[in-house]
Design a protein around this motif. Structure first.
Motif: not given
Length: 471
Positions: A94-104, A305-322
């Motif tokens: 459910d990560h908005p980056a939708r990139d290649t990754g693995a659970l570790v 700091c809070l805007d990034g934390q909120l974005a990660r919590y709600t999983r709504t961050f994006s490259p444009l937002g960053a």
């Protein structure tokens, strides 16, 4: 033939490997296959493809390759013998980056079906299996792999190559249990950047028997998933000032902000407003004005700091937002420079203000230019190069040496790691430097401090970029 469940909301396809007996072990939700299927259905997965033909390792790998060849979005691959928190799966799927990754997991204690990996700077740089060795492993793979759309062709090629090696016996006595492990090895060794999605205190374990299943399911109740989601919303690798003097209390504002349906962009806008008021107070030039300006600047950074934390919590961050958040940081900082210069009241102060501004512009230009060049070189390398490492090579030899290796080893020490973070004068340290020097002295001292410390930081960063490029 794979069975499938289709949802129209997203473009992620999940390949669920149900070709081992463990997928039929029972739990309160039915079989493990049922349980994992239900978890995937609760996540933004459009299509769940269940491979259950049982044709062996080669057949499983070719099934994955076929899906990767025809998919039009992200592809996730995971085994049906997995007992995991849904939140653990969401960290990757459910990560908005939708990139290649693995659970570790950074828990490297020995256990079946936990192949070792080595993680550096948030990426997996070496991965193991029963055939591939990983010296100095510092994490373990927990069975969930995701390939971003740009890496689907690489995943398909690797799966087909591995299938051929498995069918001809060149990988030794590997079994279908290791399908996803081998795919991760192949992606890492081919040079694909694989993000490490760390599960932290959450659980994600593959099981080999009914007793293992019962124990793994019971362990899930030991962890509060909601609390972990909150904790992971706060950056673990932020600057010293942000980590210890801001995030310690802004984390308590994340849930209220989410309940109020505040968006990260709204919080960013409020932060800009506070920075503007800070600049106005600084422009007064009086001690009370500088005190008010420093307090507002601190609150502005806290909301940053809070805007990034909120974005990660709600999983709504994006490259444009960053990008917008980064631009807002520059705007707020330069507004404060202007306010300080007005408040000092001498014409010569503007030379120092402009010099400090130019230095920060150059520093950020170096960072963005370097990041862009790395991305470009990676794309060119992917187009022209062959896999960087052989899939038949059993040992790892990908460590950095020399100055870069020394820098990487230094980061393992807590004190050295924090010292490096402070030296580069990140945004939090700059805001603190501005606030303290403006209140304790005056704008002239503030700009001279920014120029001196910023100059050292620029040289340090430039040296690091040159060393990494030379490597």
């Amino acid at each position: 033939m794979p069975d499938s469940l289709i949802r129209e909301s997203t473009t992620t396809s999940a390949v669920l490997l149900a070709t081992t007996p463990a997928s039929k072990f029972v739990c309160a939700d039915g079989t493990l296959l049922d349980r994992v299927s239900d978890q995937l259905a609760s996540l933004p997965i459009r299509e769940i493809l269940i491979l259950n033909a049982g044709g062996g390792l080669g057949a499983d790998l070719r099934g994955v390759a076929k899906v990767a060849r025809t998919a039009t979005g992200v592809v996730a691959v995971l085994p049906a013998d997995l007992v995991a928190h849904t939140e653990a799966l969401a960290l990757l799927l459910d990560h908005p980056a939708r990139d290649t990754g693995a659970l570790v997991s950074h828990d490297v204690s020995a256990a079946p079906l936990r192949p070792p990996v080595r993680v550096e700077h948030g990426r997996i740089v070496a991965a193991g299996s029963s055939f591939h060795v990983v010296p100095e492993a510092n994490a373990s793979f927990r069975g969930v792999l995701q390939a971003g759309e740009a890496d689907l062709a690489a995943l398909a090629d690797i799966a087909e190559e591995l299938a051929e090696l498995a069918d001809t016996g060149k990988l030794g006595p590997v079994t279908p249990v290791e399908t996803v492990d081998l795919l991760l090895v192949g992606l890492v060794r081919s040079g694909v950047k694989v993000r490490a999605a760390a599960i932290g205190p959450l659980h994600a374990d593959r099981v080999t028997g009914q007793l293992d299943t019962d124990a793994a399911v019971s362990r899930l109740d030991e962890v509060d998933e909601a609390k972990v989601r909150l904790d992971t919303s706060v950056k673990s690798e932020d600057g010293f000032f942000a980590t210890f003097l801001v995030s310690t209390w802004t984390r308590h504002l994340i849930r209220p902000a989410a309940l109020l349906k505040l968006t990260p962009n709204t919080v960013t806008g409020i932060s800009i407003g506070l920075a503007t008021l800070s600049a106005v107070w600084f422009s007064a030039g009086t001690l009370p004005g500088r005190l008010a300006g420093a307090a507002l600047l601190y609150l502005s950074f806290a909301l940053d700091c809070l805007d990034g934390q909120l974005a990660r919590y709600t999983r709504t961050f994006s490259p444009l937002g960053a990008w917008a958040d980064g631009m807002a940081d520059r705007l707020k900082e330069y507004l404060v420079y202007v306010g300080l210069a007005f408040g000092y009241g001498e014409a010569g102060i503007w030379y120092l203000a402009v010099a400090a501004m130019i230095l920060q512009v150059v520093r950020h230009s170096v960072d963005f230019a370097y990041a862009g060049s790395v991305a470009d070189s990676a794309r060119i390398g992917a187009l022209w190069g062959r896999p960087a490492r052989s899939l038949l090579e059993p040992a790892d030899a990908g460590r950095a040496h020399g100055v870069l290796g020394l820098a990487q080893r230094m980061e393992r020490g807590t004190a050295a790691r924090w010292l490096k973070k402070i030296i580069v004068l990140p945004i939090g340290e700059r805001m603190a430097l501005i606030a303290v020097t403006a209140v304790g002295w005056n704008a002239r001292v503030t700009f001279l401090s920014l120029l001196c410390w910023g100059g050292v930081a620029a040289l340090y960063q430039l040296a690091g970029r040159i060393v990494r490029s030379a490597r």
